[in-house]
Enzyme design. Sequence first.
Site, PDB file in Angstrom:
ATOM      1  N   HIS A  95       0.837  -1.201   0.000  1.00 49.98           N
ATOM      2  CA  HIS A  95       0.000   0.000   0.000  1.00 49.98           C
ATOM      3  C   HIS A  95       0.873   1.251   0.000  1.00 49.98           C
ATOM      4  O   HIS A  95       1.901   1.287   0.681  1.00 49.98           O
ATOM      5  CB  HIS A  95      -0.895  -0.010   1.256  1.00 49.98           C
ATOM      6  CG  HIS A  95      -2.076   0.897   1.168  1.00 49.98           C
ATOM      7  ND1 HIS A  95      -1.987   2.257   1.356  1.00 49.98           N
ATOM      8  CD2 HIS A  95      -3.379   0.636   0.899  1.00 49.98           C
ATOM      9  CE1 HIS A  95      -3.182   2.799   1.213  1.00 49.98           C
ATOM     10  NE2 HIS A  95      -4.045   1.836   0.936  1.00 49.98           N
ATOM     11  N   ASP A 100      -1.978  -6.387  -2.660  1.00 51.71           N
ATOM     12  CA  ASP A 100      -2.973  -5.592  -3.375  1.00 51.71           C
ATOM     13  C   ASP A 100      -2.398  -5.328  -4.764  1.00 51.71           C
ATOM     14  O   ASP A 100      -1.455  -4.555  -4.925  1.00 51.71           O
ATOM     15  CB  ASP A 100      -3.245  -4.281  -2.630  1.00 51.71           C
ATOM     16  CG  ASP A 100      -4.388  -3.493  -3.242  1.00 51.71           C
ATOM     17  OD1 ASP A 100      -4.310  -3.195  -4.453  1.00 51.71           O
ATOM     18  OD2 ASP A 100      -5.353  -3.169  -2.525  1.00 51.71           O
TER      19      ASP A 100
END
Length: 289
Positions: A144, A172
Amino acid sequence: MNISLCTISFRHELVSLSDLIQFAARRGFQGIELWGVHARSICHRFDDQVHLLKAQLAQNGLKVSMISDYVDFSAQRTQEDRLAQMDELIAMAEAFQCAKIRIFAGDRGSCGITEEQWYQYVEIFKQLSAYTHEHDKLLLIETHPGTLADCLPSTLRLLHDVKHPAFRVNLDFLHMWESGIHPIEAIRTLKPWVSHVHLKNVRDRQSLSVFEPLNVYAPSGSREGIVPLESGAVQYEEILDWLQREMPGMDGSIEWFGPKPFEQITNELQWIQDQLHIQRNQPLSGVNS
């Protein structure tokens, strides 16, 4: 793959966890990723209902795949404060029989700290990982922006420096792509540490600011640029194909931050299922169908 819905997708909806369990079961999900805000509310205010929710999950063939929350890394917080936060997260994970706890890897980007500060974070994560491991849980850091896991080299270095079996990764794909790394290169490199993946997409690089926390968590924030997995800048057909071949049992969550979550998450799951079915039934190269 085992696909979960994220309760954070319903952060601005008036809906109970019981309703989300029913929805997830009807649509064909395998699990629910429980946002820490929601888990905390249930455990603190409705603790007498936790056993009923666990029974409902089991009856519908579902599990809480991950508790996703945050640890305060601000300078005024001590390691004892952070361990107290972990105590609460571990208690919530145990309440829902969940093995994975996701946090962010600090509160500053990898380019914004000194070597001394880096190793201070390493020691913090070593202690948090050891503490989590004592309770048979895994501690996942999410790739992130604005954290030490904001790019592939820094994430890899952090994993090697902490070097603890409970210290894992929630990959992610969008944010790794945002850092300039091809998602397949990221998952191939981080494969030994990845225990969960997040699936979301964006229209183009110019729209990435839509996911900044001050915007995406705000009820009145813009949702312009949040698009379905099949139509965004990140090529999920390729990612799903790789996961199906190389990590078929991987846990993943649809992380939808846009409008109409019930409708859109249903469509996202159907598209993922269609892609996995297509890939599963493709003939091998050189073999006649």
